[in-house]
Structure formats: C-alpha cells, structure tokens
Motif scaffolding. Structure first.
Motif, PDB file in Angstrom:
ATOM      1  N   ALA A  18      63.828   9.241  12.082  1.00  0.00           N
ATOM      2  CA  ALA A  18      63.895  10.308  13.087  1.00  0.00           C
ATOM      3  C   ALA A  18      62.748  10.222  14.087  1.00  0.00           C
ATOM      4  O   ALA A  18      62.939  10.441  15.293  1.00  0.00           O
ATOM      5  N   ILE A  19      61.563   9.903  13.600  1.00  0.00           N
ATOM      6  CA  ILE A  19      60.400   9.787  14.491  1.00  0.00           C
ATOM      7  C   ILE A  19      60.625   8.668  15.505  1.00  0.00           C
ATOM      8  O   ILE A  19      60.315   8.807  16.700  1.00  0.00           O
ATOM      9  N   ASN A  20      61.170   7.548  15.061  1.00  0.00           N
ATOM     10  CA  ASN A  20      61.467   6.450  15.984  1.00  0.00           C
ATOM     11  C   ASN A  20      62.469   6.882  17.041  1.00  0.00           C
ATOM     12  O   ASN A  20      62.354   6.511  18.218  1.00  0.00           O
ATOM     13  N   LYS A  35      70.629  14.203  16.265  1.00  0.00           N
ATOM     14  CA  LYS A  35      71.319  14.647  15.055  1.00  0.00           C
ATOM     15  C   LYS A  35      70.583  15.857  14.477  1.00  0.00           C
ATOM     16  O   LYS A  35      69.452  16.146  14.862  1.00  0.00           O
ATOM     17  N   ASP A  36      71.207  16.520  13.519  1.00  0.00           N
ATOM     18  CA  ASP A  36      70.653  17.777  13.002  1.00  0.00           C
ATOM     19  C   ASP A  36      69.241  17.606  12.444  1.00  0.00           C
ATOM     20  O   ASP A  36      68.355  18.413  12.732  1.00  0.00           O
ATOM     21  N   LYS A  73      66.793  17.139  15.208  1.00  0.00           N
ATOM     22  CA  LYS A  73      66.525  18.403  15.899  1.00  0.00           C
ATOM     23  C   LYS A  73      65.509  19.237  15.131  1.00  0.00           C
ATOM     24  O   LYS A  73      64.623  19.870  15.726  1.00  0.00           O
ATOM     25  N   GLN A  74      65.630  19.265  13.814  1.00  0.00           N
ATOM     26  CA  GLN A  74      64.695  20.047  13.007  1.00  0.00           C
ATOM     27  C   GLN A  74      63.268  19.513  13.136  1.00  0.00           C
ATOM     28  O   GLN A  74      62.310  20.283  13.251  1.00  0.00           O
ATOM     29  N   ILE A  75      63.133  18.200  13.124  1.00  0.00           N
ATOM     30  CA  ILE A  75      61.804  17.608  13.272  1.00  0.00           C
ATOM     31  C   ILE A  75      61.273  17.855  14.681  1.00  0.00           C
ATOM     32  O   ILE A  75      60.080  18.155  14.865  1.00  0.00           O
ATOM     33  N   PHE A  76      62.133  17.744  15.690  1.00  0.00           N
ATOM     34  CA  PHE A  76      61.731  18.056  17.065  1.00  0.00           C
ATOM     35  C   PHE A  76      61.205  19.486  17.155  1.00  0.00           C
ATOM     36  O   PHE A  76      60.144  19.748  17.750  1.00  0.00           O
ATOM     37  N   LEU A  77      61.922  20.451  16.575  1.00  0.00           N
ATOM     38  CA  LEU A  77      61.498  21.854  16.633  1.00  0.00           C
ATOM     39  C   LEU A  77      60.214  22.084  15.844  1.00  0.00           C
ATOM     40  O   LEU A  77      59.369  22.885  16.249  1.00  0.00           O
ATOM     41  N   ASP A  78      60.053  21.384  14.726  1.00  0.00           N
ATOM     42  CA  ASP A  78      58.800  21.477  13.968  1.00  0.00           C
ATOM     43  C   ASP A  78      57.611  21.059  14.827  1.00  0.00           C
ATOM     44  O   ASP A  78      56.566  21.716  14.848  1.00  0.00           O
ATOM     45  N   ILE A  79      57.780  19.941  15.537  1.00  0.00           N
ATOM     46  CA  ILE A  79      56.682  19.438  16.375  1.00  0.00           C
ATOM     47  C   ILE A  79      56.430  20.377  17.541  1.00  0.00           C
ATOM     48  O   ILE A  79      55.279  20.692  17.867  1.00  0.00           O
ATOM     49  N   ALA A  80      57.501  20.845  18.167  1.00  0.00           N
ATOM     50  CA  ALA A  80      57.355  21.731  19.325  1.00  0.00           C
ATOM     51  C   ALA A  80      56.644  23.027  18.955  1.00  0.00           C
ATOM     52  O   ALA A  80      55.832  23.542  19.727  1.00  0.00           O
TER      53      ALA A  80
END
Length: 685
Positions: A323-325, A286-287, A290-297
């Motif tokens: 989201a982390i889960n 979900k949006d 995705k934002q949290i994924f990009l933050d981590i990346a």
C-alpha cells in the motif's frame, strides 16, 4: 485556375481559394498549446526536462512527468511541447487520456493521434488492435513528438505508444501521470527501461506568492495592506499551483472581509475545486490503501515509516508494504529525511475532510479525531463510539485523569496520542485493539490497574520523568506484542528497563536520555531486534574506565558491547555523541548489520573485525577522532556511503582501504574535513 474550378466543381473562385487555404493551414498548423498567462518559475523545470529529453540523441525516449494532482504536470508538458515540437516531422498532444479512454474510447484517441501526426484524417478505428497496427506501420520511420497527458494505467500506454520500436529514431514520448506504479520501471536505474522520470515538486514560497499575486492582484507581489493575509493564504496551499490559481482568482477584486473569511475557511477545509481534483487519486485507491492514506493524513505524517508499518502489519487486511508503494507511486505521500512519512498539506486537508464528512454533526461517530479540543470533548462527555480508530488528545489532556468509562465504547481504537494526563482505576478488558500509544509528559506514577493492551505494537514516551521501575512497564510490556519502543528526552531514566518479559522488540530507541548510564543485560537477549539507536546522551559510556565491579554487568563497556554478537538480526546500529573510546572485536559477529553510525564518539580506531561485516552499506564516523582504521584493509561489505571526519585538531593518520573505493572515501572525508575546518575557523574568528 479554371481547370481547378472545374475539377472541384466550384462555381466561384473565392470558394476554391478558401478551400485551398484551409487545407494548407490544416497541414501546416503547428497545433501549439494555449498556455496560462502566468508561468512563474517554469524555467528551471524546462531546463531539467531539456536535460532528460536529450534533444538530438537518436534513441527513442520516454520521459515521464510525475506528481500529485494540481502540481503543474500538464502545464509543463504544454510548455515543452511548444518549445520543441518544430524539431519533429509529426507531433501530437493527447489531453486527458484517463478521462478520454473511459467507456472503451481508446480507439478515438488512436484516431486523433494518427490524424495529428499524418496531418490528414484516416479511416475510423473501431478495434484498438487495428489502431496499434496502424500506429506502428505509419510511425516506425517518423521522428515524432507525442504527449500523453494524464495516463493512469498500462493499457492506455500500450495502445497508444507501447514500445520504442513503434517510432522512428529521435522520437520523444512525454507522459504525465499521478501514478508510476504501472510503468515497467527499474527504480534503481529507470533509464535502463527506456523511461526517464521527472518528479514535479511544490513551488518554493517566493514563486508561490508571485503566482498567487498574479491571479489575485494582477501584479507580481501583494499590496502592502494585503501582504500579511496573502502570505498566510499562500502558506495554506503548500505551493500547489492549482490551489494558488483557484484561490487567487476567487479573491480578485474582493474586499478585506472576504479575504479574512477565505483565510479562516482554508485553515479548516480545502477549497472545493482543488479538493475535487485531488479526490481523483483517492478514489482510485483500494479500501486498505484508503485507510492507510487517512491514517497518514490525520495522524501519521511525520512519523517513522518503519514504526507505522509495524502498526499496520498487526492489523488485518492492511498489507502496508504494498500500500505504501501505491501511495508513493500515486504522488500521495513521500518518505523524506530520516525515513519519515510526508504528505502535502492539501492532501492532509483532503483526508481530514473525507473523515469529517463521515458524520458532520457528531465527531464521536467519525473514524479519526485529530483535533485535540474536539477529541477531549468527546472523551469527557463519553460520546465516543466504536467507529473511532484513532484519537489525538495532545495539549488538552495534561491534567486529566482518564477513567474506564470514558474509553469503554471505543472498541476499535488502535491509535492513541496523549500529552500528560494519567489512567486511573481498573481498565480490564479495554484497549484490546490498541496498536500505537504515544505519550508525551507521561507521569512518573502510573495509577491504572489491569492496563493490558495485548496487541500494542508501538510505544513512544517522550519528555517524561519515568524511570526503569515505572509501574507501567510490567503492565504494558508483560502483556503486549511490543515491537517498537522509543524513549526520547526522559531525563530521569538512569537505567534501561528490564526487557526480559518482552522478547518481540524489533526497534529500540533511546534519544536524549541524558541521565542514562546503565544498560539492562536483557537487551542482549532481543534476538528479533533490527534497529537500535542510543544517541546524544552525554553521560552514556562515560564510565568506560571508571566503572566499578559492582555495576559492571550493567554498564555499556563491561557487558553490553561484548555481547553484541547475540543480536544476530540487528541491521542498524546508531550510537552517536556518546563518550566511548572503542568498539569491541565482537562487533564483527553482527553479520546482519547494514548501517553503522558512530558519529561524535571518542573512538580513535576501529577493530579489525569490522572487515567481517559483509553486508554493511553505510558507516558514519563523522566528528570522531579516528586516527587509525586498520579494520578497513579489505572491502567492508557493500559499503557505498562512508563518512569520516575530524574532531577538533585530530585527523586520520593511518588508513587502509580497498583501492577501487579509496576515491569515494577520500572525497567524502575531504568534504567533512572542510566543513569541520570551516566551523572551527568561524568559531575562532
């Protein structure tokens, strides 16, 4: 034979024979999977899977192979299938379930499953409910082996292998998936729900190099003249088998120039075929995920998960805990040692490539800038836009004086990482969205005015010469909603800053601040504080016996430890390698404490009130000269992990412990004792 010919209406004997042979082969065909030619390092995986499958056990068991895309889940499932399928009366390997079940084609998968197990073609299935009934009816007394490859939602599972009672005793259902979030699994005890999880991890380097060499050179190791380049390329893959196979195959029979170009490319962006495979998992998010994924990346890999969650919580519509889960369940991230966020290099490259494609020509129009050189160029040329949410200026900002105009267009900036530099001039009305400020080599003189990041949540300062009266404290803490403060290797810090103007702190860390000897009284008023760490400060607590009455209100033993009962919400207390000799009785009033780590201190005993910590789950006293632990004469909370140790030639001489837990305690203590003795013997030799 003539009767058979007449029965089937064949005019030639050869045709009948061919028909009979085909029918026999169809029924007896074992349907073995075609495995890759090079199966490097699979033996250990097979042994682990054999243990989970418990061959011979009469129960019906679901075994889940979980891991990121390209990690080798399908290959392992195929190897297991070929190895054990002969033990079952029926077996089926359904490939690409996720893709095959799209467009309501689940009925076709059910038909394939029935055909494989029954060894003949049943009637076509048009209603999935009919397929479910057929599977339950025909398989309930059969010992079957079923592999469901690449499952990604519960609907697929429930229509193909919904429950254990669908199958006969001894049946095994193997599932490969990137995501276990949809499975009804008890994470504490997954076996209780009938699911057993096997987590696929990256290949160790020596296996990765061997697999790569098999595809690139058709041998087990690279030739001498290619060894260095091959090693560097393998390291860029992070041990991902898919990347090793794709990149290795593309370099077969290629010259040195092509190899060097490939290495340069891989350092900037991932291979396209690998990226497409990994992109599947990203597109399922979900949006906010995705934002949290990009933050981590781009920025957060390696950071403490609790600090990151505090930042994301302060942003609208991020919902970080859920989201982390999701990201963990989809094998996109892990939480590793010391509770830090970890992401595979190939996934980091994917995330950064997604951001780069937001605007390939203008870095200032992208959402995140992680390359310090590019980021610094955008700042100096004042080409930043409101799109920028995160900015890393590490390494290229050491002597730069940042001005108002350079940040005036960065209205959405919420993450900023600096290495040196300073803010100069008036910064009124800027940084209103800033949530995270990480500043290495922060200057001792703060030259900005009206620097008011009103929504700042996390502040990290390291390797800096700041003091407790640093001008930045009043501007930052006085106006922000600060929840996490970390000061690491701030050698000039003698006294903690005054926290009275900031009552929102939840996490506080002082690490390797070697001059720190005074604690500000305001720390006792941090009623929201949940995590406190003060460690590796050689002088902290050294004034325990010598402290004068003039400074006693600010020195650890005379004020702070005695007022610990004010920290009602504190859950973790770490005070390691400090020179204090005892805990006060007031420690027993910290009733929310879950974790207590006092390793490397000079304590020789524990107060009796330690037994009042009913919620305590972990306590570490490693390398402390504990001689008497009378406080442990009753159960200490839910203590399930205790570490005691010896210090030089000291050892515990008096100990009381709840009898049913003494075995666990002693075994752990013995391990620490042996480790310490081994270390001492090594030094003496």
């Amino acid at each position: 034979m003539n009767q058979v010919l007449h029965l089937y209406g064949y005019c030639r004997q050869g045709a009948v024979i061919n028909h009979i042979v085909d029918e026999v082969l169809t029924r007896l065909n074992k349907r073995l999977r075609n495995l890759p030619d090079h199966l490097v390092g699979i033996h250990d995986h097979l042994e682990e899977m054999t243990h989970l499958l418990q061959e011979g056990s009469p129960d019906v068991r679901f075994v889940v192979i979980h891991g990121m895309g390209g990690i080798g889940k399908t290959t392992l499932a195929e190897a297991v299938f070929n190895r054990i399928s002969h033990q079952f009366s029926g077996h089926s390997f359904l490939s690409n379930v996720r893709e095959s079940s799209q467009d309501d084609k689940i009925g076709e998968l059910q038909w394939r499953l029935l055909s494989d197990i029954l060894k003949h073609q049943p009637k076509r299935i048009y209603d999935p409910n009919d397929g479910i009934n057929m599977i339950k009816k025909r398989f309930c007394h059969k010992k079957v082996l079923i592999v469901l490859d690449d499952v990604d939602n519960i609907n697929q599972l429930m229509k193909l292998a919904g429950k254990c009672d669908w199958f006969g005793p001894g049946s095994r259902i193997i599932i490969t998936t990137r995501d276990i979030g949809y499975l009804p699994i008890n994470k504490e005890r997954p076996g209780d729900s009938g699911f057993y999880i096997y987590k696929m991890k990256e290949m160790p380097f020596h296996h990765a190099l061997e697999l790569f060499s098999q595809y690139a050179f058709r041998r087990d190791s690279p030739p001498t003249d290619y060894a260095n380049t091959a090693t560097q390329i393998v390291r860029t893959t992070g041990g991902l088998p898919l990347a090793l196979r794709v990149i290795g195959s593309s370099l077969y029979y290629q010259g040195e120039d092509v190899w060097n170009d490939m290495l340069k490319k891989l350092k900037k962006m991932p291979d396209e075929e690998v990226q497409d495979k990994l992109m599947i998992s990203y597109e399922m998010l979900k949006d906010n995920e995705k934002q949290i994924f990009l933050d981590i990346a781009c920025h957060m890999a390696g950071e403490k998960i609790d600090d990151a969650i505090l930042m994301w919580k302060s942003c609208d519509h991020f919902f970080p805990n859920f989201a982390i889960n999701v990201l963990i369940n989809k094998s996109l991230i892990r939480v590793v040692y010391h509770e830090k966020l970890w992401m595979h290099d190939q996934l980091k490259d994917l995330g950064r490539e997604i951001v780069r494609k937001e605007n390939t020509n203008r870095p200032g129009s992208r959402s995140r800038l992680w390359c310090p050189r590019s980021a610094m160029q955008v700042i100096r040329q004042k080409k930043g836009t409101e799109n920028i949410a995160a900015l890393k200026l590490d390494g290229h900002s050491k002597s730069h004086n940042f001005t108002h105009d350079e940040f005036s267009n960065l209205e959405s900036l919420r993450f900023l990482e600096l290495d040196g530099g300073n803010f100069v001039g008036d910064f009124e009305s800027l940084f209103s969205e800033l949530r995270w400020l990480s500043w290495r080599h922060c200057p001792s003189e703060f030259q900005a005015t009206n620097f008011c990041p009103s929504n700042l949540v996390v502040l990290k300062i390291s390797e800096s010469d700041i003091t407790n009266d640093w001008d930045g404290w009043s501007q930052i803490m006085g106006t922000s909603n600060l929840k996490a403060l970390s000061l690491v290797s701030c050698k000039s810090l003698i006294k903690m800053p005054d926290f009275s103007m900031c009552s929102t702190l939840e996490r506080l860390v002082f690490k390797d601040c070697e001059s720190l000897v005074q604690i500000d009284p305001s720390i006792g008023k941090q009623e929201h504080l949940q995590y406190l760490e003060i460690s590796r400060s050689n002088r902290l607590g050294s004034l325990l016996k010598e402290a004068s009455t003039e400074i006693s209100p600010c020195v650890v033993p005379q004020f702070w430890l005695d007022s610990m009962d004010n920290l009602k919400n504190l859950k973790t207390l770490k005070m390691e390698n400090l020179a204090f000799f005892e805990l006060p009785e007031s420690i027993g009033k910290m009733t929310s404490l879950l974790q207590l780590e006092l390793g490397g201190t000079k304590m020789t005993g524990l107060p009796r009130s330690i037994g009042n910590l009913k919620k305590l789950r972990k306590m570490s006293l490693s390398m402390a000269p504990i001689k008497k632990a009378t406080g442990l004469n009753r159960r200490v909370g839910f203590l399930d992990k205790a570490k005691f140790g010896v210090y030089r030639y000291h050892r515990i001489t008096s100990l009381c412990w709840e009898p049913k837990r003494i075995g666990d305690f002693m075994s752990t203590w013995e391990c620490d004792k042996k480790a310490t003795r081994g270390h001492r013997e090594a030094r003496e030799s």
